[in-house]
Write an enzyme that holds these catalytic residues in place. Structure first.
Site, PDB file in Angstrom:
ATOM      1  N   HIS A  84       1.052  -1.096  -0.634  1.00 18.27           N
ATOM      2  CA  HIS A  84       0.395  -0.377  -0.322  1.00 18.27           C
ATOM      3  C   HIS A  84       0.925   1.602   0.196  1.00 18.27           C
ATOM      4  O   HIS A  84       0.261   2.124  -0.936  1.00 18.27           O
ATOM      5  CB  HIS A  84      -1.628  -0.041   1.403  1.00 18.27           C
ATOM      6  CG  HIS A  84      -1.598   0.794   1.832  1.00 18.27           C
ATOM      7  ND1 HIS A  84      -3.515   1.362   1.459  1.00 18.27           N
ATOM      8  CD2 HIS A  84      -1.881   2.585   1.611  1.00 18.27           C
ATOM      9  CE1 HIS A  84      -3.682   2.058   1.326  1.00 18.27           C
ATOM     10  NE2 HIS A  84      -2.571   3.158   1.365  1.00 18.27           N
ATOM     11  N   GLU A  85       2.006   1.175   1.102  1.00 18.49           N
ATOM     12  CA  GLU A  85       2.871   2.520   1.012  1.00 18.49           C
ATOM     13  C   GLU A  85       3.549   2.642  -0.219  1.00 18.49           C
ATOM     14  O   GLU A  85       3.714   3.623  -0.575  1.00 18.49           O
ATOM     15  CB  GLU A  85       3.527   2.579   2.688  1.00 18.49           C
ATOM     16  CG  GLU A  85       2.665   2.881   3.592  1.00 18.49           C
ATOM     17  CD  GLU A  85       1.531   3.637   3.630  1.00 18.49           C
ATOM     18  OE1 GLU A  85       1.674   4.924   2.685  1.00 18.49           O
ATOM     19  OE2 GLU A  85       0.250   3.233   3.984  1.00 18.49           O
TER      20      GLU A  85
END
Length: 181
Positions: free
Chosen positions: A89-90
């Protein structure tokens, strides 16, 4: 590209790791994600990694500091899901931001979703589903006309200094009840 590239860590092995080893496993997963992104965007800078995030947030791509921040308590409590979901996600945010015109992309918009699906093979979800009770305790109880609300120590201190809070549902002013049991 639709093949997931990040290896899924062994859950049993992860559960046996001490804190320092778990942090190394996180950094290894970030490096694997970076290498995958670097294949399609060779100019992508390598992000620094910090384990200094607190509260309910599991991770954050911090472009000003030049890296990724992670919540060590949520990592400790959600080892496998953290490495499989939060790291991609990051890193997806990191990649999208560094693409041409990436700074204009919406945080969880089409570009980010495409990276999540096609590059990492992960369902694009904007938020995690971790229990944040220990990571962000909210022991101060407030009440409005329709329900009770939990406040963190910071929000409670601001309320005690005179800041007024209203319920989003009934618009009633929140009144302090006391600490949770």
């Amino acid at each position: 590209m639709t093949v997931p590239a990040l290896p899924t860590p062994d859950a049993v092995r992860l559960d046996a790791l001490d804190r320092a080893s778990l942090h190394r496993a996180l950094i290894e997963q970030v490096e694997a994600a970076y290498q995958r992104c670097h294949e399609i965007h060779p100019a992508l800078p390598r992000p620094l990694v910090w384990l200094d995030l607190r509260g309910k947030c599991a991770g954050q791509a911090h472009f000003g500091r030049g890296g990724l921040r992670f919540n060590p308590l949520l990592l400790e409590e959600n080892r496998l899901a953290f490495l499989v979901e939060v790291v991609p996600h990051e890193m997806a945010h990191w990649l999208v931001h560094h693409l041409e015109d990436g700074h204009r992309a919406r945080p969880h918009g089409h570009e980010w979703q495409t990276v999540m699906r096609r590059l990492f093979g992960v369902a694009p979800r904007a938020t995690h589903r971790f229990d944040t009770g220990r990571a962000s305790p909210a022991p101060y109880r407030y009440r409005c006309g329709c329900q009770e609300h939990d406040f963190t120590a910071r929000r409670h201190a601001l309320a005690r200094k005179g800041r007024r809070y209203r319920c989003r549902h009934c618009a009633g002013i929140l009144v302090y009840l006391g600490r949770s049991a």
